[in-house]
Scaffold this active site. Sequence first.
Site, short mmCIF file in Angstrom:
data_model
loop_
_atom_site.label_atom_id
_atom_site.label_comp_id
_atom_site.label_asym_id
_atom_site.label_seq_id
_atom_site.Cartn_x
_atom_site.Cartn_y
_atom_site.Cartn_z
CG LEU A 65 -8.54 21.00 -30.70
CD1 LEU A 65 -8.50 21.51 -32.13
CD2 LEU A 65 -9.87 21.31 -30.05
CG ASP B 15 9.21 13.99 -33.76
OD1 ASP B 15 8.55 14.95 -34.20
OD2 ASP B 15 10.38 14.12 -33.34
CG ASN C 92 -5.88 16.90 -33.29
OD1 ASN C 92 -6.77 17.74 -33.23
ND2 ASN C 92 -4.93 16.80 -32.36
CB SER D 276 -7.34 22.97 -42.74
OG SER D 276 -6.81 24.12 -43.36
CE1 TYR E 69 -1.51 26.99 -37.98
CE2 TYR E 69 -2.92 28.85 -38.54
CZ TYR E 69 -2.75 27.62 -37.95
OH TYR E 69 -3.82 26.99 -37.34
CE LYS F 225 -2.60 23.79 -40.30
NZ LYS F 225 -3.06 22.64 -39.50
CB ILE G 197 -9.66 26.04 -29.11
CG1 ILE G 197 -10.79 25.57 -30.03
CG2 ILE G 197 -9.86 25.47 -27.72
CD1 ILE G 197 -10.36 25.25 -31.41
#
Length: 314
Positions: free
Chosen positions: A34, A76, A103, A150, A177, A181, A210
């Site tokens: 992305l 990083d 991103n 997110s 996760y 998010k 994706i």
Amino acid sequence: MSKTFGVQTTTDEVLEGIDLSGRRILVTGVSAGLGVETARALVAHGASVVGAARDLDKARAATQAIVGDFELTELDLASLASVRACADRLLADGRPFDIIIANAGVMAPPFGRTADGFETQFGVNHLGHFVLINRLAPLIAEGGRVVNLSSSGHRLADVNLDDPNFDETPYDPWVGYGRSKTANILFAVEFDRRHRDRGIRATAVHPGGIEETELGRHMSQQEMDALVASIRDAQEEGVPAFAWKTIPQGSATSVWAAVVADADAIGGRYGEDCGVAEVVEGEGVRPGVRPYALAADRAAALWAKSEELVGERF
């Protein structure tokens, strides 16, 4: 007549007819997926883009086809020393940014810690960007925007301000996760509140699922298939069945929120499929954002906890 966008809209369709000449944009995570597509589309429409990546050699190879005003900088997010060094370079350069698109991210890795001792997902997805964007806030031009990537995965867990790094509770990669998010959304909520008086708006977006990106690199194909099956089984009746997006379709909502969407409509909100998401409660898999992810008191509390963890006040 305004254009209608949706699930299958691509970056180039979002930006059709738009000239971004004179706009300067920072995009993190431009070594794959992305991030590369987001940078490509923005540069193709005239923007000056700075791409940030941990592995510059990998990023150079991934972005070699981008033609236009594009440069790379090292970042990083798993090291606050690297985050601060990146911010210092950009501050010393002094040129303002109209847009920052956060991103970069990781998803469901085995338990690990960043260089500063934070659980990997909370450290990379939230705290790294928290420090970077706050340090760069003086460079964001009046009327600028911040877009945090997110995920619908935020519904898996609210943030845990008492044990953000799983020091006391057993580690679950999907809970981690979900926490990170949700943190991405809450950060946008509070950043928007703090900066909207000078016209700077912040939002969070869900790109969609994706398959071709590296986000799922910690999962086997069997685990990925099982995840998709569980999502489809949990979807409510009447909700369109889960389907993978292409990378251009996945990048579209980021680009839409950054340059096309109405600022007042997206400020402090959560977007998906190139639109502002509805607030939804209860169980089940369906579009929308959980109320806890937009709660102003939770956003303020996360901000304070994040400052405490990184040892820096903004």
